[in-house]
Each structure stands twice: as C-alpha cells, then as structure tokens.
Design a protein around this motif. Structure first.
Motif, PDB file in Angstrom:
ATOM      1  N   ILE A 111      29.764  63.915 -70.846  1.00 44.45           N
ATOM      2  CA  ILE A 111      29.556  62.691 -71.632  1.00 44.45           C
ATOM      3  C   ILE A 111      30.196  62.922 -72.989  1.00 44.45           C
ATOM      4  N   HIS A 112      31.014  61.982 -73.441  1.00 37.64           N
ATOM      5  CA  HIS A 112      31.805  62.264 -74.638  1.00 37.64           C
ATOM      6  C   HIS A 112      31.745  61.130 -75.644  1.00 37.64           C
ATOM      7  N   THR A 113      32.157  61.461 -76.854  1.00 38.37           N
ATOM      8  CA  THR A 113      32.066  60.573 -78.010  1.00 38.37           C
ATOM      9  C   THR A 113      32.919  59.327 -77.847  1.00 38.37           C
ATOM     10  N   GLU A 114      32.376  58.241 -78.381  1.00 36.04           N
ATOM     11  CA  GLU A 114      33.131  56.999 -78.497  1.00 36.04           C
ATOM     12  C   GLU A 114      32.629  56.278 -79.737  1.00 36.04           C
ATOM     13  N   GLY A 115      33.539  55.608 -80.432  1.00 42.29           N
ATOM     14  CA  GLY A 115      33.133  54.833 -81.594  1.00 42.29           C
ATOM     15  C   GLY A 115      32.800  55.714 -82.783  1.00 42.29           C
ATOM     16  N   LYS A 142      41.505  48.899 -72.522  1.00 43.43           N
ATOM     17  CA  LYS A 142      42.857  48.372 -72.379  1.00 43.43           C
ATOM     18  C   LYS A 142      43.287  47.538 -73.582  1.00 43.43           C
ATOM     19  N   THR A 143      42.441  47.475 -74.615  1.00 38.50           N
ATOM     20  CA  THR A 143      42.806  46.704 -75.802  1.00 38.50           C
ATOM     21  C   THR A 143      43.620  47.558 -76.750  1.00 38.50           C
ATOM     22  N   ARG A 144      44.276  46.898 -77.686  1.00 42.71           N
ATOM     23  CA  ARG A 144      45.121  47.623 -78.640  1.00 42.71           C
ATOM     24  C   ARG A 144      44.290  48.328 -79.704  1.00 42.71           C
ATOM     25  N   THR A 145      42.992  47.968 -79.849  1.00 41.66           N
ATOM     26  CA  THR A 145      42.173  48.541 -80.920  1.00 41.66           C
ATOM     27  C   THR A 145      41.303  49.705 -80.469  1.00 41.66           C
ATOM     28  N   THR A 146      41.227  49.963 -79.177  1.00 43.16           N
ATOM     29  CA  THR A 146      40.404  51.065 -78.667  1.00 43.16           C
ATOM     30  C   THR A 146      41.313  52.146 -78.092  1.00 43.16           C
ATOM     31  N   LYS A 147      41.306  53.277 -78.740  1.00 40.33           N
ATOM     32  CA  LYS A 147      42.162  54.374 -78.298  1.00 40.33           C
ATOM     33  C   LYS A 147      41.553  55.037 -77.062  1.00 40.33           C
ATOM     34  N   TRP A 148      42.383  55.227 -76.041  1.00 41.87           N
ATOM     35  CA  TRP A 148      41.922  55.880 -74.817  1.00 41.87           C
ATOM     36  C   TRP A 148      41.451  57.292 -75.139  1.00 41.87           C
ATOM     37  N   HIS A 149      40.317  57.660 -74.584  1.00 36.67           N
ATOM     38  CA  HIS A 149      39.673  58.927 -74.954  1.00 36.67           C
ATOM     39  C   HIS A 149      40.413  60.159 -74.450  1.00 36.67           C
ATOM     40  N   GLY A 150      41.237  60.017 -73.453  1.00 35.71           N
ATOM     41  CA  GLY A 150      42.044  61.141 -72.989  1.00 35.71           C
ATOM     42  C   GLY A 150      41.317  62.174 -72.151  1.00 35.71           C
ATOM     43  N   LEU A 207      32.916  64.961 -63.393  1.00 33.92           N
ATOM     44  CA  LEU A 207      32.831  63.551 -63.723  1.00 33.92           C
ATOM     45  C   LEU A 207      32.828  63.418 -65.243  1.00 33.92           C
ATOM     46  N   GLN A 208      33.234  62.254 -65.731  1.00 34.94           N
ATOM     47  CA  GLN A 208      33.202  62.019 -67.177  1.00 34.94           C
ATOM     48  C   GLN A 208      32.695  60.610 -67.448  1.00 34.94           C
ATOM     49  N   CYS A 209      32.122  60.429 -68.652  1.00 33.57           N
ATOM     50  CA  CYS A 209      31.620  59.110 -69.024  1.00 33.57           C
ATOM     51  C   CYS A 209      31.582  58.984 -70.544  1.00 33.57           C
ATOM     52  N   PRO A 210      32.280  58.009 -71.124  1.00 36.85           N
ATOM     53  CA  PRO A 210      32.107  57.739 -72.557  1.00 36.85           C
ATOM     54  C   PRO A 210      30.671  57.306 -72.813  1.00 36.85           C
ATOM     55  N   ILE A 211      30.130  57.645 -73.959  1.00 38.14           N
ATOM     56  CA  ILE A 211      28.705  57.417 -74.160  1.00 38.14           C
ATOM     57  C   ILE A 211      28.345  55.929 -74.159  1.00 38.14           C
ATOM     58  N   LEU A 212      29.267  55.057 -74.579  1.00 32.09           N
ATOM     59  CA  LEU A 212      28.955  53.627 -74.552  1.00 32.09           C
ATOM     60  C   LEU A 212      29.050  53.032 -73.153  1.00 32.09           C
ATOM     61  N   ASP A 221      27.315  54.848 -83.247  1.00 34.10           N
ATOM     62  CA  ASP A 221      27.333  54.594 -81.803  1.00 34.10           C
ATOM     63  C   ASP A 221      26.803  55.804 -81.039  1.00 34.10           C
ATOM     64  N   MET A 222      27.267  56.985 -81.413  1.00 36.00           N
ATOM     65  CA  MET A 222      26.843  58.195 -80.715  1.00 36.00           C
ATOM     66  C   MET A 222      25.345  58.425 -80.872  1.00 36.00           C
ATOM     67  N   ILE A 223      24.840  58.176 -82.074  1.00 31.91           N
ATOM     68  CA  ILE A 223      23.403  58.375 -82.306  1.00 31.91           C
ATOM     69  C   ILE A 223      22.597  57.351 -81.523  1.00 31.91           C
ATOM     70  N   GLN A 224      22.948  56.088 -81.615  1.00 32.36           N
ATOM     71  CA  GLN A 224      22.186  55.037 -80.950  1.00 32.36           C
ATOM     72  C   GLN A 224      22.135  55.243 -79.438  1.00 32.36           C
ATOM     73  N   PHE A 225      23.263  55.630 -78.849  1.00 31.90           N
ATOM     74  CA  PHE A 225      23.341  55.726 -77.397  1.00 31.90           C
ATOM     75  C   PHE A 225      22.926  57.097 -76.877  1.00 31.90           C
ATOM     76  N   ALA A 226      22.609  58.023 -77.775  1.00 34.31           N
ATOM     77  CA  ALA A 226      22.132  59.338 -77.332  1.00 34.31           C
ATOM     78  C   ALA A 226      20.825  59.237 -76.571  1.00 34.31           C
ATOM     79  N   ARG A 227      20.077  58.164 -76.776  1.00 37.96           N
ATOM     80  CA  ARG A 227      18.808  57.989 -76.055  1.00 37.96           C
ATOM     81  C   ARG A 227      18.987  57.971 -74.538  1.00 37.96           C
ATOM     82  N   PHE A 228      20.198  57.661 -74.080  1.00 34.39           N
ATOM     83  CA  PHE A 228      20.449  57.578 -72.640  1.00 34.39           C
ATOM     84  C   PHE A 228      20.768  58.938 -72.009  1.00 34.39           C
ATOM     85  N   LEU A 229      20.983  59.958 -72.825  1.00 35.48           N
ATOM     86  CA  LEU A 229      21.379  61.257 -72.282  1.00 35.48           C
ATOM     87  C   LEU A 229      20.364  61.835 -71.298  1.00 35.48           C
TER      88      LEU A 229
END
Length: 469
Positions: free
Chosen positions: A201-205, A175-183, A260-265, A209-217
């Motif tokens: 599960i989709h890209t964010e940042g 909801k911040t002005r600096t983070t674009k909604w993923h759509g 279902l959907q989830c941004p990776i962060l 960010d995508m590489i670091q959080f890929a461990r959770f996949l």
C-alpha cells in the motif's frame, strides 16, 4: 477540475500557430503568436478566446477574463469563448456567472462535453450535487474515455456521499494530466483475500490524504498475508506507532518485493466502503507516550502556575506549486494569522500555539494584538512530534490541512475552517463529519470570505472558554 480549450484539434491548425502551440503545451510560444495576431487585429474574437483560454491555463485569470469578455461581446455566437469565459469566472469563484457562461456555450453547442463537465463542477461548488451529476453524466456519455470528465463526476459523487460509485469512478484519476502515475508495478488489489501474498500500500496525494486513509490499513491487513505500507519519511514514526502490527517503509527505501499493490486512496473501493461503514471515526492515531510527556512539561513551563485553555492554530496549507490546480485551491483554503485575530476577544486569557509549518509560518513572529501565541514549531521534526504536542492541547483551529487530520485522528477537538467550494471529503451541508467524531466544520457561506464562519466560530469559542474557566 475545469479545463480550457483552443477551438479545435491540433490537426486542424497550421503548425506553429498559437492554437497548435497551445494544444502542444508550448505556452510561451503560443502566447507570443496570439499577442502578435491581436496587435494586428484586436477584434479577432476567436484569437481572443483562445488567448483567454491560454491565460486560464497559466493561472492568470483577471487578464483572461478581460480577453474572454471582449471575445463574447464581439461574437456572442462563439461557443468556445463562452466555455473559456466560464472557466475564468469559475477560477475567480464567481460561480453564478460561470454557470451562465457555460449555459450560453451549451445553447450554442449542446454537445460540448467540456462545458457540460465544467458546468457540473460549478454546480458542485455550490453544493448542488444532484443537478451537477446530470451534467457530469451527459459529459461522460458524450466522451466516455475522457479522464478529466470522469474524475469530475467521481468527485461529485463523493461530495454527495455516494462512496460506492464515487470511489469506483475515481480510479480514472490516474489518466488525468494532474495526477502523476505512482510508478509502482504489480496488479492492483481489488479487495480479494491474499493469503501467502504481500500487498504493498503506497502514498498518494498529500500528507493529509495519507493520514485520513490510514484508518483502512488494518481492514486491508485482515484479508491477507503480509501488508507493507510505503510512505514519506515525515509520517513514518507516527504511523508505525499507531499501527504496530504492520510493516512500514519510507519512499527513501527501495520498493520492497510484493505481489499486489494499491494506492491508499484506492483502499475504500477495494474494501467496499460506504458512508455508513467508515471505520475509526473516534480516532486511530496514537502518540509516543514519552514525547507526550515531554511536551506536557514544556507546555507547563510556558505558563507556570497556570492551566490556561490551549488552542493550536493553523492558518495556511502547502502551496503545491508543482500542480497548478492544487496551488489555486490552496489560495482558497488558506488564510492569514491576522484573520484569526477576533479569537482573542472570545478567549482573552487562552494561550494559542502555532502549529503552522512551511512558508507562512513566519506570521507567528507578529501575532495579532493581544494574542498570546507560542511557537515551538522549530522543534517539530516530523508528524510524531506534532501529534505529541497536539495531545497536550485542548482544541485545534485549522484550515483544511494535514495537521487537522493529525488532531482529529488523535481524537482531539478540531474546528475546521473550510473554503466555500470545500473538499469532497467534508460532504455538503454538514457541520460534522462521519470521518472524525471530533471535527466541527465552519464553511464559508460566500466565496473567499472568512467573516461568516469566523463569526460562528468566535461565538462558539466564547462558550467553550467560559465553560473551561
């Protein structure tokens, strides 16, 4: 994220005034109005304050500082001017002075939620998270629906290692002005089992960010039926090779059907991750064996008859000019190849390899005197190629970029040069990382000054070099 303000709300200003135009995002017109008014009355403290706030919003901090210093000199009781002055000082990495300015604002107006939150940010930059969170909480209590304040609080919690509360609060970022909604349409996955359903599960940042959080996949995949991961094309081969049981598509492909959907962060929140349950700190990425062999032969040809210490270098990040805050942060995290010149004295016969991609890659053409720097980046077409090259190096020295995450994700030693107000993911007061066993952090001990961490790094490199020989 610090934010500037005009002195009141849009409805309290006549249309087409600088304040109304500024609050409406019409910055060039607002600036023109402020200039005209100050030309007629250069001692108008409130106009100086609002104009200084506008200049901060435009990223022009030194002129903003001049206007705001004059504003508080002319009218020391103008609370908004002190708040805006704090923002200018904070953006210039003058944290102690920023804290004083915010405190002056709050003495005049204790209910100024913006100044409370920004004071918390300034304290976070100094690593004083426990104290910072008192101000963040006060700001949230005063303005519970303010997404920027909530996100500032989240980042403070994350930087202090409180992942349970931090990732929960971090959902406000959308909801911040600096983070674009993923759509991406569809219900957000909250960690529940999803048999017979598909989770996207989709890209964010950024890439890092995508590489670091890929461990959770793999952890997400254990809870359901089918997982599809959508990412940028540059990551496709590396992540597909590292997680062969999962399905990957790129952002160039149509969005696949999903339940279902989830941004990776958002995965750590859904999975209930804490600092003590971070998975795969030993590494989770895998290079293509054929490409690893290709680069092994290529590097052997670089130094025939020798096996020198091989060190990869990254000195700058991506500027991300589409997001002003990210661009400003990149200036703080990045340095120059010339800054790394002292490394040559610690390892005089080492061979350095440029891993620098992007605008600052040109610096590899003129390395520091005495540095043997080899640049194969023209042959790196995606992160799989980068990973294969890194697999043949002994060490990567990098600023906080995606390449550092690639190397650490492979289990390679990474010496990370981190800015004074370092990213929350590296925590505070640590030289190691629970995210990666092989990362050693060299954080600035003074804002914008790399001499301190480089002195320690240089000494450690000398020890490593002697042991390698």
């Amino acid at each position: 994220m610090t934010r500037t303000t005009a002195d009141s709300t849009v409805s309290e200003h006549p249309p087409e005034t600088g304040e109304a135009l500024q609050l409406a995002g019409r910055f060039p017109e607002a600036e023109a109005d402020y200039r005209a008014r100050l030309s007629a009355n250069p001692d108008d403290a409130r106009t100086l304050s609002n104009y200084g706030g506008l200049l901060c919003s435009l990223g022009v901090f030194e002129p903003a500082l001049q206007k705001l210093t004059r504003a508080v000199t002319l009218d020391p009781k103008l609370a908004d001017a002190w708040s805006n002055l704090g923002n200018a000082l904070q953006s210039l990495q003058r944290h102690d002075e920023a804290i004083t300015a915010y405190s002056n604002c709050l003495r005049l107006n204790p209910g100024q939620a913006l100044a409370l939150s920004n004071l918390g940010v300034a304290l976070d930059c100094r690593g004083q998270h426990e104290l910072a969170q008192k101000f963040h909480k006060a700001a949230v209590n005063l303005a519970p629906e303010n997404a920027e304040n909530r996100t500032n609080h989240a980042i403070s919690l994350l930087a202090s290692g409180n992942y349970k509360d931090g990732f929960e609060e971090y959902e406000w970022r959308w909801k911040t002005r600096t983070t674009k909604w993923h759509g991406i349409e569809g219900p957000l996955w909250n960690g529940e089992a999803f048999p017979d359903k598909t989770l996207l599960i989709h890209t964010e940042g950024g890439f890092g960010d995508m590489i670091q959080f890929a461990r959770f996949l793999p952890l997400a995949a254990k809870r359901g039926g089918h997982v599809i991961v959508r990412m940028r094309p540059e990551l496709h081969t590396l992540l597909s090779h590292s997680f062969p049981a999962l399905t990957f598509v790129t952002e160039n492909d149509p969005i696949p059907p999903h339940d279902l959907q989830c941004p990776i962060l958002s995965l750590p929140r859904a999975l209930g991750i804490t600092l003590d349950t971070l998975p795969s700190s030993e590494g989770f990425l895998h290079s293509d064996p054929e490409k690893v062999r290709f680069w092994a032969e290529r590097l052997t040809q670089d130094t025939p008859g020798q096996r020198p210490l091989r060190i990869g270098l990254v000195w700058a990040g991506a500027p991300h000019r589409e997001i002003r805050e990210a661009e400003i942060a990149d200036r703080r995290r990045s340095t120059t190849l010339a800054t790394l010149a002292p490394l040559v004295r610690s390892a005089p016969e080492a061979v350095f390899y440029s891993l620098q991609i992007g605008e600052q890659a040109f610096q590899a053409k003129t390395p520091p005197v005495g540095m043997r720097l080899i640049d194969h980046t023209a042959d790196l077409h995606d992160f799989e190629d980068t990973a294969a090259l890194i697999s043949n190096l002994d060490l990567v020295i990098a600023v906080d970029t995606s390449t550092a995450h690639v190397a650490a994700g492979l289990g390679k030693p990474v010496w990370l040069l981190s800015r004074y107000d370092q990213c929350w993911r590296w925590l505070s007061g640590r030289t190691d990382s629970p995210w990666y066993d092989t990362v050693k952090i060299y954080q600035q001990d003074r804002p914008l000054d790399w001499s301190g961490p480089l002195k320690i790094l240089k000494n450690n490199l000398e020890i490593l070099y002697k042991s390698f020989k």
